[in-house]
Design a protein around this motif. Sequence first.
Motif, PDB file in Angstrom:
ATOM      1  N   LYS A  13      44.347  43.128  34.196  1.00  0.00           N
ATOM      2  CA  LYS A  13      42.898  43.220  33.993  1.00  0.00           C
ATOM      3  C   LYS A  13      42.155  42.749  35.240  1.00  0.00           C
ATOM      4  O   LYS A  13      41.172  43.352  35.673  1.00  0.00           O
ATOM      5  CB  LYS A  13      42.482  42.377  32.791  1.00  0.00           C
ATOM      6  N   MET A  14      42.642  41.633  35.830  1.00  0.00           N
ATOM      7  CA  MET A  14      42.012  41.099  37.030  1.00  0.00           C
ATOM      8  C   MET A  14      42.149  42.080  38.188  1.00  0.00           C
ATOM      9  O   MET A  14      41.200  42.291  38.968  1.00  0.00           O
ATOM     10  CB  MET A  14      42.656  39.764  37.394  1.00  0.00           C
ATOM     11  N   MET A  15      43.311  42.717  38.289  1.00  0.00           N
ATOM     12  CA  MET A  15      43.531  43.695  39.353  1.00  0.00           C
ATOM     13  C   MET A  15      42.619  44.894  39.190  1.00  0.00           C
ATOM     14  O   MET A  15      42.026  45.387  40.161  1.00  0.00           O
ATOM     15  CB  MET A  15      44.998  44.132  39.342  1.00  0.00           C
ATOM     16  N   ARG A  16      42.485  45.373  37.926  1.00  0.00           N
ATOM     17  CA  ARG A  16      41.587  46.513  37.663  1.00  0.00           C
ATOM     18  C   ARG A  16      40.147  46.149  37.980  1.00  0.00           C
ATOM     19  O   ARG A  16      39.389  46.955  38.511  1.00  0.00           O
ATOM     20  CB  ARG A  16      41.724  46.971  36.218  1.00  0.00           C
ATOM     21  N   ARG A  17      39.763  44.895  37.621  1.00  0.00           N
ATOM     22  CA  ARG A  17      38.397  44.455  37.888  1.00  0.00           C
ATOM     23  C   ARG A  17      38.128  44.409  39.386  1.00  0.00           C
ATOM     24  O   ARG A  17      37.070  44.817  39.858  1.00  0.00           O
ATOM     25  CB  ARG A  17      38.179  43.075  37.259  1.00  0.00           C
ATOM     26  N   GLN A  18      39.117  43.912  40.130  1.00  0.00           N
ATOM     27  CA  GLN A  18      38.982  43.872  41.581  1.00  0.00           C
ATOM     28  C   GLN A  18      38.874  45.277  42.174  1.00  0.00           C
ATOM     29  O   GLN A  18      38.068  45.525  43.075  1.00  0.00           O
ATOM     30  CB  GLN A  18      40.176  43.135  42.197  1.00  0.00           C
ATOM     31  N   GLU A  19      39.681  46.206  41.644  1.00  0.00           N
ATOM     32  CA  GLU A  19      39.619  47.591  42.112  1.00  0.00           C
ATOM     33  C   GLU A  19      38.264  48.213  41.808  1.00  0.00           C
ATOM     34  O   GLU A  19      37.704  48.959  42.623  1.00  0.00           O
ATOM     35  CB  GLU A  19      40.733  48.407  41.470  1.00  0.00           C
ATOM     36  N   GLU A  20      37.719  47.903  40.613  1.00  0.00           N
ATOM     37  CA  GLU A  20      36.404  48.425  40.240  1.00  0.00           C
ATOM     38  C   GLU A  20      35.320  47.882  41.165  1.00  0.00           C
ATOM     39  O   GLU A  20      34.404  48.606  41.575  1.00  0.00           O
ATOM     40  CB  GLU A  20      36.092  48.061  38.788  1.00  0.00           C
ATOM     41  N   ILE A  21      35.426  46.579  41.500  1.00  0.00           N
ATOM     42  CA  ILE A  21      34.436  45.966  42.389  1.00  0.00           C
ATOM     43  C   ILE A  21      34.506  46.595  43.773  1.00  0.00           C
ATOM     44  O   ILE A  21      33.493  46.967  44.368  1.00  0.00           O
ATOM     45  CB  ILE A  21      34.655  44.435  42.479  1.00  0.00           C
ATOM     46  N   VAL A  22      35.734  46.730  44.293  1.00  0.00           N
ATOM     47  CA  VAL A  22      35.922  47.335  45.611  1.00  0.00           C
ATOM     48  C   VAL A  22      35.434  48.782  45.609  1.00  0.00           C
ATOM     49  O   VAL A  22      34.751  49.228  46.536  1.00  0.00           O
ATOM     50  CB  VAL A  22      37.404  47.260  46.042  1.00  0.00           C
ATOM     51  N   GLY A  23      35.779  49.547  44.538  1.00  0.00           N
ATOM     52  CA  GLY A  23      35.334  50.942  44.436  1.00  0.00           C
ATOM     53  C   GLY A  23      33.829  51.060  44.377  1.00  0.00           C
ATOM     54  O   GLY A  23      33.242  51.941  45.020  1.00  0.00           O
TER      55      GLY A  23
END
Length: 308
Positions: A13-23
């Motif tokens: 979940k944290m990784m997906r959140r980080q990817e969403e923020i970066v995207g």
Amino acid sequence: MKGNDKLKRNGMKMMRRQEEIVGTLMAMIPFVGFLIFSLYPMVLSFIVSFTELKSYDTSRMIFVGLENYKFVFTNKWVRVSLLNTLEYCISVPINVVIAVFLAHLFSKNFLGSKFGSVIAYLPTVCSVVAVTLAFQWIFEANYGVVNSIISSLGGQKIDFMGNPHWFMPTVLVLSIWMRGTNILELQAAMSNVDKSLKEAAELDGANGRQVFFHVILPTISPTVFYIFITWLVVALQEMTVMQLVTNNGIGPDFKAMTITYYIYRMGITNNVTEGFGRACALSWVFAIAVMILSRILFKISDKVVSYD
């Protein structure tokens, strides 16, 4: 085990959140660029079009209502520049017809066809400034190539760039020669024409001309329309070539003064006498006119362009 699974889920979940923020941040870059360099200037120019502003300081704007728009529709030089722009746009249909002819000719793969395609494309990779200066030399009034040939044949030399009757035809020749990409785009479209359609037409007794007009041309009509509408919009905004071929920016009898250059003159060159308000008003009127024209052409294309 359950604890490990929970840790894995939290980590994902944290990784997906980080990817969403970066995207999101990556997507924000062009959006912020659009807001700063496109939307904000458009909104500001629309506001300025209702004001008198003869300075770079926007705090000096004076609201004048529709006065600037009245000026646009009644000013003599607006009409002159519009006529010059429309006259320059004659190069677009001429260029499209020549490009279609040459693309069809070079697509036959005869000896020298590839060399011809290269020569046709060459102006595209050349600097506009270099090409324009070369044409200035070719059409120079005293020692230019064309006038040297005319003189050797016993004719009288022509001031192509200084005579108002010869200026625009000379610029049209330059403009037509510079559109080499059209031929390559059309050649690519012609190479995708279904060979079975051409063979079927030939079996039915169609000659080369009939195959071209009834099979090839309808098939490549979307590409032809795309080239036409694209270069028409470019021609309507023409300013660079006109300024390069003239010494004073306006040409003989104001023949080089297009709409775009007149907007520049009002806002920059003659800022003290005319100002940004009139320049912005003319910009908006012209932009709306181009959008309406484009819409009309797209409606016409529904009847003449084949997308099958």
